[in-house]
Write a protein that holds these residues in place. Structure first.
Motif, PDB file in Angstrom:
ATOM      1  N   VAL A   4     -13.609  -1.275  -6.339  1.00 61.10           N
ATOM      2  CA  VAL A   4     -12.256  -0.722  -6.307  1.00 61.10           C
ATOM      3  C   VAL A   4     -11.397  -1.587  -7.223  1.00 61.10           C
ATOM      4  O   VAL A   4     -11.648  -2.787  -7.370  1.00 61.10           O
ATOM      5  N   TRP A   5     -10.449  -0.958  -7.898  1.00 56.98           N
ATOM      6  CA  TRP A   5      -9.520  -1.736  -8.712  1.00 56.98           C
ATOM      7  C   TRP A   5      -8.095  -1.383  -8.327  1.00 56.98           C
ATOM      8  O   TRP A   5      -7.830  -0.327  -7.745  1.00 56.98           O
TER       9      TRP A   5
ATOM     10  N   VAL B   7      -2.125  -0.860  -1.509  1.00 60.19           N
ATOM     11  CA  VAL B   7      -2.862  -2.035  -1.055  1.00 60.19           C
ATOM     12  C   VAL B   7      -2.171  -3.298  -1.558  1.00 60.19           C
ATOM     13  O   VAL B   7      -1.335  -3.261  -2.467  1.00 60.19           O
ATOM     14  N   ALA B   8      -2.544  -4.420  -0.963  1.00 59.61           N
ATOM     15  CA  ALA B   8      -2.035  -5.728  -1.377  1.00 59.61           C
ATOM     16  C   ALA B   8      -3.202  -6.708  -1.380  1.00 59.61           C
ATOM     17  O   ALA B   8      -4.219  -6.507  -0.704  1.00 59.61           O
ATOM     18  N   ALA B   9      -3.054  -7.767  -2.142  1.00 59.70           N
ATOM     19  CA  ALA B   9      -4.099  -8.781  -2.210  1.00 59.70           C
ATOM     20  C   ALA B   9      -3.469 -10.117  -2.560  1.00 59.70           C
ATOM     21  O   ALA B   9      -2.454 -10.188  -3.273  1.00 59.70           O
TER      22      ALA B   9
ATOM     23  N   SER C  45      -1.862  -2.050   2.550  1.00 58.71           N
ATOM     24  CA  SER C  45      -2.896  -2.640   3.401  1.00 58.71           C
ATOM     25  C   SER C  45      -3.590  -3.771   2.648  1.00 58.71           C
ATOM     26  O   SER C  45      -3.833  -3.666   1.438  1.00 58.71           O
ATOM     27  N   ASP C  46      -3.926  -4.841   3.341  1.00 63.07           N
ATOM     28  CA  ASP C  46      -4.651  -5.933   2.707  1.00 63.07           C
ATOM     29  C   ASP C  46      -6.012  -5.434   2.247  1.00 63.07           C
ATOM     30  O   ASP C  46      -6.791  -4.888   3.035  1.00 63.07           O
ATOM     31  N   ILE C  47      -6.295  -5.603   0.976  1.00 62.44           N
ATOM     32  CA  ILE C  47      -7.490  -4.994   0.402  1.00 62.44           C
ATOM     33  C   ILE C  47      -8.763  -5.587   1.000  1.00 62.44           C
ATOM     34  O   ILE C  47      -9.741  -4.865   1.258  1.00 62.44           O
ATOM     35  N   ALA C  48      -8.778  -6.891   1.292  1.00 61.77           N
ATOM     36  CA  ALA C  48      -9.980  -7.507   1.849  1.00 61.77           C
ATOM     37  C   ALA C  48     -10.268  -6.948   3.239  1.00 61.77           C
ATOM     38  O   ALA C  48     -11.408  -6.588   3.556  1.00 61.77           O
ATOM     39  N   ALA C  49      -9.237  -6.863   4.072  1.00 68.92           N
ATOM     40  CA  ALA C  49      -9.425  -6.318   5.418  1.00 68.92           C
ATOM     41  C   ALA C  49      -9.814  -4.852   5.359  1.00 68.92           C
ATOM     42  O   ALA C  49     -10.646  -4.387   6.152  1.00 68.92           O
ATOM     43  N   TYR C  50      -9.230  -4.124   4.424  1.00 66.70           N
ATOM     44  CA  TYR C  50      -9.554  -2.700   4.292  1.00 66.70           C
ATOM     45  C   TYR C  50     -11.021  -2.527   3.931  1.00 66.70           C
ATOM     46  O   TYR C  50     -11.738  -1.707   4.534  1.00 66.70           O
ATOM     47  N   LEU C  51     -11.498  -3.294   2.970  1.00 67.44           N
ATOM     48  CA  LEU C  51     -12.901  -3.179   2.565  1.00 67.44           C
ATOM     49  C   LEU C  51     -13.835  -3.551   3.699  1.00 67.44           C
ATOM     50  O   LEU C  51     -14.904  -2.944   3.870  1.00 67.44           O
ATOM     51  N   ASP C  52     -13.452  -4.547   4.506  1.00 65.14           N
ATOM     52  CA  ASP C  52     -14.313  -4.998   5.592  1.00 65.14           C
ATOM     53  C   ASP C  52     -14.382  -3.993   6.742  1.00 65.14           C
ATOM     54  O   ASP C  52     -15.422  -3.874   7.396  1.00 65.14           O
TER      55      ASP C  52
END
Length: 247
Positions: free
Chosen positions: A182-183, A71-73, A53-60
């Motif tokens: 998150v890392w 995750v991916a970034a 999952s795209d990490i930015a979208a997941y966090l949002d």
């Protein structure tokens, strides 16, 4: 026969029964721990095997991802803010993890553990470069939360700062970069490392641990204690009946 019902014998009976029950319960406790371990392994395997999952979208949208979530970034490494995570071994060799902030398109940054290098590389005895590629990269890996209790190691002037674990507060402190909570532990990267360093940290080996063997041991101890006590009790009873038989 009345002596077998004395307070001492009653206490012995109760103690023996209590020990047998205790050891049997310890065996069942180990079986419950085995069930928990299997359930945890199943959840971890499922999280690691899903599409990243795209990490930015997941966090949002969802907040912090559970540990081991794939995750991916996409972004650019801030190579000047790299941090070492000390005392990490691989194949029996001492070394460190290299953790580098990845700046996302929206300006946020995520710490990425790019992999492991040996102490030989740290002190310059390996000519291969472990520097991250310049420009935009796409990374895929596993998400983890901050690990509390990190310490900052003493380093010489100009040396890469080092922390004891992936405590993101300490990471931000020594790197000077404000990172998300998150890392990512890198599994794949495009473009790849030019010279193969650092080496990606392997996924965990999802073993069941020693719980089943421990359970068998406790059941064996419980059964053995019961058998031994029965033999002792039988011998004691027989010994007290012998004078009556010879009278």
């Amino acid at each position: 026969m009345r002596r077998l019902a004395s307070p001492g014998w009653v206490a012995s009976h109760l103690f023996a029964v209590a020990m047998v029950v205790l050891m049997a319960n310890l065996g069942f406790w180990q079986l419950r721990r085995l069930d928990d371990r299997r359930a945890d392994n199943a959840r971890t395997a499922a999280a690691m095997s899903q599409a990243p999952s795209d990490i930015a979208a997941y966090l949002d949208t969802l907040g912090l991802p559970p540990e081991f979530t794939a995750v991916a970034a996409t972004g650019a490494y801030l190579s000047g803010a790299e941090v070492r995570v000390g005392n990490r071994s691989s194949g029996g060799q001492p070394g460190v993890w290299l953790a580098t902030p990845l700046e996302l398109a929206d300006g946020r940054a995520v710490a990425v553990v790019r992999g492991w290098v040996s102490r030989r590389s740290v002190v310059g005895l390996d000519d291969r470069s472990a520097s991250p590629p310049a420009g935009q990269v796409v990374v895929a890996g596993l998400a983890f939360g901050s690990v509390d209790g990190g310490r900052v190691a003493e380093t010489g002037p100009g040396e890469t700062p080092e922390i004891s674990r992936m405590d993101l507060d300490r990471f931000a402190e020594v790197s000077g970069v404000d990172v998300e909570d998150v890392w990512i532990r890198l599994r794949a990267q495009s473009p790849p490392q030019p010279e193969g360093l650092p080496e990606p940290v392997p996924d965990p080996d999802l073993t069941e641990g020693p719980h089943l063997s421990y359970a068998f041991q406790w059941f064996f101890f419980s059964a053995g204690a019961a058998v031994v006590y029965i033999l002792i009790l039988r011998r004691a009873v027989t010994g007290r009946q012998e004078p009556l038989a010879t009278a």
